[in-house]
Every structure is written in structure tokens, then in C-alpha cells.
Design an enzyme around this catalytic site. Structure first.
Site, PDB file in Angstrom:
ATOM      1  N   ARG A  24     -42.865  50.691  38.135  1.00 59.99           N
ATOM      2  CA  ARG A  24     -44.265  51.333  38.391  1.00 59.99           C
ATOM      3  C   ARG A  24     -44.694  50.256  39.179  1.00 59.99           C
ATOM      4  O   ARG A  24     -44.609  48.947  39.036  1.00 59.99           O
ATOM      5  CB  ARG A  24     -44.819  51.523  37.113  1.00 59.99           C
ATOM      6  CG  ARG A  24     -44.563  52.638  36.269  1.00 59.99           C
ATOM      7  CD  ARG A  24     -45.053  54.023  36.962  1.00 59.99           C
ATOM      8  NE  ARG A  24     -44.691  55.185  36.373  1.00 59.99           N
ATOM      9  CZ  ARG A  24     -43.315  55.868  36.683  1.00 59.99           C
ATOM     10  NH1 ARG A  24     -42.606  55.656  37.422  1.00 59.99           N
ATOM     11  NH2 ARG A  24     -43.412  56.983  35.619  1.00 59.99           N
ATOM     12  N   HIS A  80     -41.744  57.249  46.048  1.00 62.79           N
ATOM     13  CA  HIS A  80     -41.692  57.583  44.793  1.00 62.79           C
ATOM     14  C   HIS A  80     -40.796  58.857  44.681  1.00 62.79           C
ATOM     15  O   HIS A  80     -40.882  59.809  44.100  1.00 62.79           O
ATOM     16  CB  HIS A  80     -43.064  57.957  44.037  1.00 62.79           C
ATOM     17  CG  HIS A  80     -42.764  57.603  42.584  1.00 62.79           C
ATOM     18  ND1 HIS A  80     -44.042  57.184  41.737  1.00 62.79           N
ATOM     19  CD2 HIS A  80     -41.982  57.872  41.651  1.00 62.79           C
ATOM     20  CE1 HIS A  80     -43.668  57.264  40.463  1.00 62.79           C
ATOM     21  NE2 HIS A  80     -42.297  57.631  40.371  1.00 62.79           N
TER      22      HIS A  80
HETATM   23  C1  GLV Z   1     -40.522  58.565  37.863  1.00 64.41           C
HETATM   24  O1  GLV Z   1     -41.003  57.765  38.226  1.00 64.41           O
HETATM   25  C2  GLV Z   1     -40.248  59.052  36.347  1.00 64.41           C
HETATM   26  O2  GLV Z   1     -40.949  58.636  35.688  1.00 64.41           O
HETATM   27  O3  GLV Z   1     -39.595  60.042  36.056  1.00 64.41           O
END
Ligand code: GLV
Length: 308
Positions: free
Chosen positions: A223, A271
């Protein structure tokens, strides 16, 4: 009784159809047009805006659409008694492991430099970074971390791992919590696959970068809040790190004025490391919906105290 789908940036109609293929009798609402809040027992969320789950008086459980659950744990509008779960599928594990392998190969082979050079019409070869200078240290040996460790090891890399509790994985040297320094000392490429908790927030900092074996490189697929952003820039500018590949950011989308955009040694992806496939995840979601209606524990239920 109904199931609520809530994910502002995703097309939830696709999820609705996939759920109905498993069980056509489930009553599904899609946020924000919720007709009967009081009938919602179960929510499926990906990064819902904070507090919008306020006022669902019969909500019993919420599942994340992905492996990460910090967006749920951070939302104080979700009452303590509401159970939380995450989705883990074999394709999520494989996708993220492949992302990490790709990031390692791109780093070793200077891929982004060649992309820049092509744009300039400039021919200049660079020595690839040898495998022996690429000992890969994985922080976080949960299901995702173990899969990445195995894939990298099967591709001939020396892999080590660091985790809160002791883990034994064939062919991988593992370190526990209080052995962070020993782990960093052996690691060239640091890969963050940790859950975000109060203990892991800010763990990717200058002190850690300085302790890595050189040449050192960072891959963050955890994260954004694991990383102290200014420490990364300072670390790269002062040679503690040769560069970084980041898929997650403190603020997403990464703002257009952000300093990372203009740094050639920082590779950025939006992401996409592992994206949940509805077809693969719905069986787990429907099962958890039914478990919720009967008051049972959930598959992949989150331990709220641990934070994952
Ligand atoms: C992606 O970041 C997830 O948490 O699946």
C-alpha cells in the site's frame, strides 16, 4: 435480505451478473442507488468512500473485492460487530507474483531507460544487472508473498522472506520480525507485500533503504502508506537505492503534480498488480453471503486485531 455492491470506480453490473449466474435468487443493490438500506446484510466493497456505509442497520459483513482490507478497517462507519473478509484467488496470487517478476526483469534489463532512449532516438547499450546482485527479499509472507517467493525462486533468483511469524518455505531463507536488520543486510531487491497496519505503516523508509545490500532496488505492491515518499526520493538521489517500481500510492490516482512523475528511476503503474476477476471470485463471495445469513464465520475472514 440483500447484498450491496459498492465500488465507485468499477462497473458493478458485471459483478451483479456474475453473482446472479451463481445464484439467480440473490437480491442485489448497487450503490449509490440503494432502494432498501435496511434490507442489506452483506456488502462487497472496493474502496468505497468513507462513511457511506452509515445507516445500514442490518449490515452483518463486508468483503473487500481484493486482498487488501485497509479501506474497510479504516472506515469507522463500519461497526465493530460487522465481520470483514477479503478475496484471495489463485489468479490474484499469480498476477501479483508475475508483476513482481516483471518488475525485477525490467530493473535488471534497464527496460524503462530503453523506452526513454527510443523516444529520443538514442542508441546506447547498458550492462544488465547480474542475477547475483539481485537477491530478492520479500516483506510479508502471506498467501501473496509466498506465491511471489516461489515464482521468483523457480526463475533462478535467490529469495529471502521476512514475516511476523515464522514461516518455512522450501528453498527460501526466512527471517522473523526481530531479524529485520539481518534480512535487509542480505537483500538487494526489497519487495513490500505486507498488509497495511499501524506496525507496517512507513516501514519503507530511509533507514531501511540504507541497510540494503547494494545495488538496491524497491518494489512496492503493498500500500502507498507503507512508503515514506520523501525518503524514496532522497534515497534514490543519494544512491541508497538505484530506483523503484511502485504500483500503490498514498494518494490514488497519483496527482499530476506529484514529484514521482518526473523521476526516470521511478517506474509507476496505476495499481494494476492484481485485479480481481469477477468470474473467479464470485463463488467465494456468494458463499460468504450465505454464511453471513446463517451467522457463520466467513472464508478468508479478517482478524480485526491483527489487521489482515
Ligand atoms: C489490491 O491492491 C488488492 O488489495 O487486491
Amino acid at each position: 435480505m440483500s447484498l450491496l455492491l459498492i465500488a465507485p470506480n468499477r462497473d458493478m453490473n458485471v459483478w451483479k451478473e456474475s453473482i446472479l449466474e451463481v445464484d439467480p435468487n440473490i437480491d442485489i443493490e448497487i450503490w449509490p442507488k440503494v432502494k432498501h438500506k435496511e434490507r442489506v446484510n452483506f456488502a462487497v466493497s472496493w474502496r468505497h468512500p468513507k462513511n457511506v456505509l452509515n445507516g445500514y442497520s442490518n449490515l452483518k459483513a463486508v468483503t473487500s473485492l481484493g486482498a487488501g482490507v485497509n479501506h474497510l478497517l479504516e472506515d469507522e462507519a463500519i461497526p465493530e460487530h460487522v465481520k470483514l473478509a477479503r478475496v484471495v484467488t489463485s489468479s490474484l496470487k499469480e498476477q501479483l507474483a508475475e508483476y513482481v517478476l516483471t518488475a525485477v526483469l525490467n530493473y535488471r534489463n534497464h527496460t524503462s531507460r530503453y523506452v526513454d532512449q527510443k523516444r529520443e532516438g538514442y542508441w546506447s547499450p547498458h550492462d544488465a544487472i547480474s542475477k547475483k546482485d539481485c537477491v530478492i527479499g520479500i516483506m510479508g509472507l502471506g498467501e501473496m508473498g509466498i506465491e511471489a517467493a516461489r515464482m521468483l525462486s523457480n526463475n533462478g533468483y535467490s529469495v529471502t522472506g521476512w514475516s511476523k511469524t515464522e514461516k518455512q518455505i522450501d528453498g527460501i531463507e526466512t527471517f522473523i520480525y526481530n531479524q529485520l536488520n539481518e534480512f535487509l543486510d542480505e537483500t538487494n531487491i526489497l519487495v513490500c507485500m505486507l498488509p497495511l497496519t499501524s506496525e507496517t505503516q512507513g516501514i519503507l523508509n530511509l533507514d531501511v533503504f540504507k541497510k540494503l545490500k547494494k545495488p538496491a532496488y524497491l518494489i512496492n505492491v503493498g500500500r502507498g502508506a507503507h512508503l515514506i515518499e520523501e525518503d524514496l526520493i532522497y534515497g534514490i538521489d543519494t544512491g541508497a537505492l538505484a530506483g523503484a517500481c511502485l504500483d500503490v500510492f498514498e494518494e490514488e490516482p497519483l496527482p499530476s503534480h506529484h514529484l514521482f512523475w518526473n523521476r526516470p528511476k521511478i517506474m509507476i503503474t496505476p495499481h494494476i498488480g492484481a485485479v480481481t476477476d469477477p468470474k473467479e471470485a464470485v463463488a467465494q463471495i456468494v458463499e460468504n453471503y450465505k454464511r453471513t445469513l446463517s451467522g457463520m464465520d466467513l472464508i478468508n475472514q479478517v482478524d480485526k486485531k491483527k489487521g489482515y
